[in-house]
Design a protein around this motif. Sequence first.
Motif, PDB file in Angstrom:
ATOM      1  N   SER A   1       0.828  -1.198   0.000  1.00  0.00           N
ATOM      2  CA  SER A   1       0.000   0.000   0.000  1.00  0.00           C
ATOM      3  C   SER A   1       0.869   1.257   0.000  1.00  0.00           C
ATOM      4  O   SER A   1       0.561   2.223  -0.704  1.00  0.00           O
ATOM      5  CB  SER A   1      -0.971  -0.007   1.182  1.00  0.00           C
ATOM      6  N   LEU A   2       1.962   1.227   0.767  1.00  0.00           N
ATOM      7  CA  LEU A   2       2.824   2.413   0.804  1.00  0.00           C
ATOM      8  C   LEU A   2       3.515   2.642  -0.540  1.00  0.00           C
ATOM      9  O   LEU A   2       3.531   3.751  -1.071  1.00  0.00           O
ATOM     10  CB  LEU A   2       3.877   2.270   1.905  1.00  0.00           C
TER      11      LEU A   2
ATOM     12  N   GLU B   1       0.949   3.736  -3.466  1.00  0.00           N
ATOM     13  CA  GLU B   1       0.477   5.123  -3.417  1.00  0.00           C
ATOM     14  C   GLU B   1       1.651   6.099  -3.558  1.00  0.00           C
ATOM     15  O   GLU B   1       1.496   7.170  -4.144  1.00  0.00           O
ATOM     16  CB  GLU B   1      -0.277   5.405  -2.115  1.00  0.00           C
TER      17      GLU B   1
ATOM     18  N   PHE C   1      -8.562  10.789  -3.128  1.00  0.00           N
ATOM     19  CA  PHE C   1      -7.360   9.979  -3.162  1.00  0.00           C
ATOM     20  C   PHE C   1      -6.502  10.138  -4.379  1.00  0.00           C
ATOM     21  O   PHE C   1      -5.672   9.326  -4.674  1.00  0.00           O
ATOM     22  CB  PHE C   1      -7.696   8.515  -2.907  1.00  0.00           C
TER      23      PHE C   1
ATOM     24  N   PHE D   1       1.459   9.158   1.989  1.00  0.00           N
ATOM     25  CA  PHE D   1       1.951   7.794   1.799  1.00  0.00           C
ATOM     26  C   PHE D   1       3.458   7.780   1.542  1.00  0.00           C
ATOM     27  O   PHE D   1       4.166   6.884   1.983  1.00  0.00           O
ATOM     28  CB  PHE D   1       1.204   7.124   0.642  1.00  0.00           C
TER      29      PHE D   1
END
Lengths: 431, 406
Positions: free
Chosen positions: B132-133, B136, B368, B377
Amino acid sequence: MPENNSIHASEYALKRLNKRHMRERRFKMAGLGAIFVAVFALIWLMSSILGSGYKAFYTHSMTMDIELTESLLDPQKLREPDKLRKGNFRLIIQNSLYARFPDVTDRKARRELFDIVSSSGAPNLIRQMVYQNPDLVGQTLTIKVPTSDHVDQLLKGNIDRNVKEERRKVSDRQIAWVDELIASGEIKAGFNTCFFFCADSQDAELAGIMGAFIGSLMTLFITALIAIPIGIGAAIWLDEFAPRNKLVDFIEININNLAAVPSIIFGVLGLAIFINFFGMPRSAPIVGGLVLGLRALPTVIIATRATLMAVPQSIRDGALSVGASHIQAVFHHKLPQAGPGILTGSIIAMAQALGETAPLLMVGMVAYLTEIPDGVTDPATVLPVQIFIWAGNAERAWIEKTSAAIILLLLVLFLINGFAIWLRNKLEKRW
Amino acid sequence: MLNSVFLLVLVLAALMAASFVFARRKAKATVVAAGEGAGLIFHSQPGYYGWLAGIVSGLAALMALVAGANLSLNPWMTLTLMMVVGLAGSYFAASRVSAEFRARTYVEFFIKTLLVTCSLIAVFTTVGIILSLVFESFRFFQEVSFLDFLTGLQWSPQTAMRSDQVGQSGAFGAIPVFTGTFLIMAIAIVVAAPIGLLIAIYLSEYAEKRTRKIVKPVIEILAGVPTVVYGFFALMTVGPAIRALAETMGFSVPTQSAITAGLVMGIMIIPFVSSLSDDVINAVPQSMRDGSYALGATKSETMTKVVFAGALPGIIGALLLAVSRAIGETMIVVLAAGRAANLTGNPFEAVTTVTVQIVALLTGDQEFDSAKTLAAFALGLMLFIITLVLNFIALIIVRRYRARYE
């Protein structure tokens, strides 16, 4: 010391020895000083919070004669709860205040007079009573309504009466009225039930921690459901069944690292994966619980492994030697021996989760909510986040509330940890 | 929704329990029917046949549930399908009851699989964090160049509302954010390292057993206080106290400052440092102390010149863990450090940190795809990498150090 001429007793040597002993003493004092600093910090922390928080446990309320005028609330005499609810209860309260102080006629003064009671709390209280029992309309009731937070603060001594009027939150007139009401016993101090049983509110005098408390319980429930079984399972596998190879080494390093990852990163994970990717609801205890569950997972694994490792191999070997399978030896013999330790470790991990704030901010559990949540998918907040929200208000009444919420949180944590320690001392076996 | 989940769990549990009872009874009946002593030739105890039936029926019902959800059947149809498939599974398992059938082996295989899955979840969590890091952050670095992010001196993530706005262009230079983080961390370590170490030394070498028994738990209380409480303490008590102190000395300090946050964070990690160093100091063999005493050294000389020197790698490891803890700490800095990104080394000014910026950018309403939210992020990724590296080095140092004395 006897006179002799050896080099160990020369003046120079004695001086040096003395110096060394001085250094020894200084070192010891430094150690004591360090302990003193830490203990002082703890006492400072506790006393500053207790000192500003204890006052939130009592509050002032005013006993009023309130005439529920029929012509104002229900002119058509229908007594329908839903219509009654829309009535102007503010006016009812105002009227009874004006009746109490008939010589106050000036508009500005009357507004100040109304500011003595909680401007939304008092009308809402009566609104609720009338809604539940429409037959009250037309009667005159004697009830207690909450005072405004300024009056409450004045009576708790937090507003200085000697400050110039324009720099004070309460006017001279209000002080005079309040003093009169105190003297006549109409305003009285009492236990602050609303602080315990109300949800959050914009008015300090009506804000309570019940919503956050229920939110905490729900979140913790999900956390326990995730972290404890999975954590114990993983620990058993790593301790007993995992082969010794690179992959398992990697898993172990990974778990140790996960325990030291900053908790806010888990919040970012929850936001990206659970909310954005899986589309779970924002602000809900289910997401907060999942995030905290993953956060607590390495803690539970490490604690469980430590207890499992402490169980002597002979117990397992004994079971194996009489023909038990590996699984049977572990689940029937080793695990029960480790039970108390695992329980204690899990409870302590849950206590840590209860104090977590940062990851929950990430998944939106920071919303301003005036309702107590009904389920794990409802928007909710938790105790530490409620403290964070309240900490943003600089007014005296809110500082008091925040400190009181902290006192309760610390008390709960203290009880949980104390219970875990008691349990460990009572049940733990030493091999 | 919650009620339906509850109902599903209830149905599943009931199904599995019924299958268990059914199959176990059947197994018992088969044993009895086989005559005296037949129990001995059965591969598994009757209970295992029951467990197997329960597991098979549960798995079958779960598969039916997944199928039902994918085919978007109505809930009652799905429930019926679950019951039918689950009961079929349990009947199948029960029909296999015989002396030769190795029910226990299957059950144990299932349990082991479950245990492996549990361990893998911890791995998946790490993978999830990294994915996820990275994902993004990658989107962020498509908009803002990586070099600008690492070397830029200005951080003001507010993107422009109008194109002609001045100074609202959204600058993403992370240097001020990182200087703030390291400044606060440094203050915290300067506070916690000597105090924590001295406490550990005093408690392990000087204190009587009784003193240790009282002082240790008291210090541990500091570790149990939630960080938001420290944050509130910093904001309401320590900040104003420092400001008042500075005023009497003739200069002004804002309530939110690096020194406030660092000081309180230092207090927070004292127990962390002291308990880690305690372990490390205790791992130094007694023989080294005895050797030092035998040469006539005093206690403090033994401590500083022998034990401390021997324990140094371990202590460095402990301090690295404390550093990683301080960098990742959020609530204290959110409440007590401030949000404006100042590029300064002055501890008496308000600075911001990585964690504060993540909170500021990701709380509240957000869309987002703006660089503003994606920047959080990227900061998160940096934070993750830094703490990971620190922990990794610390773990290696501590492990090597332990190996030296074992």
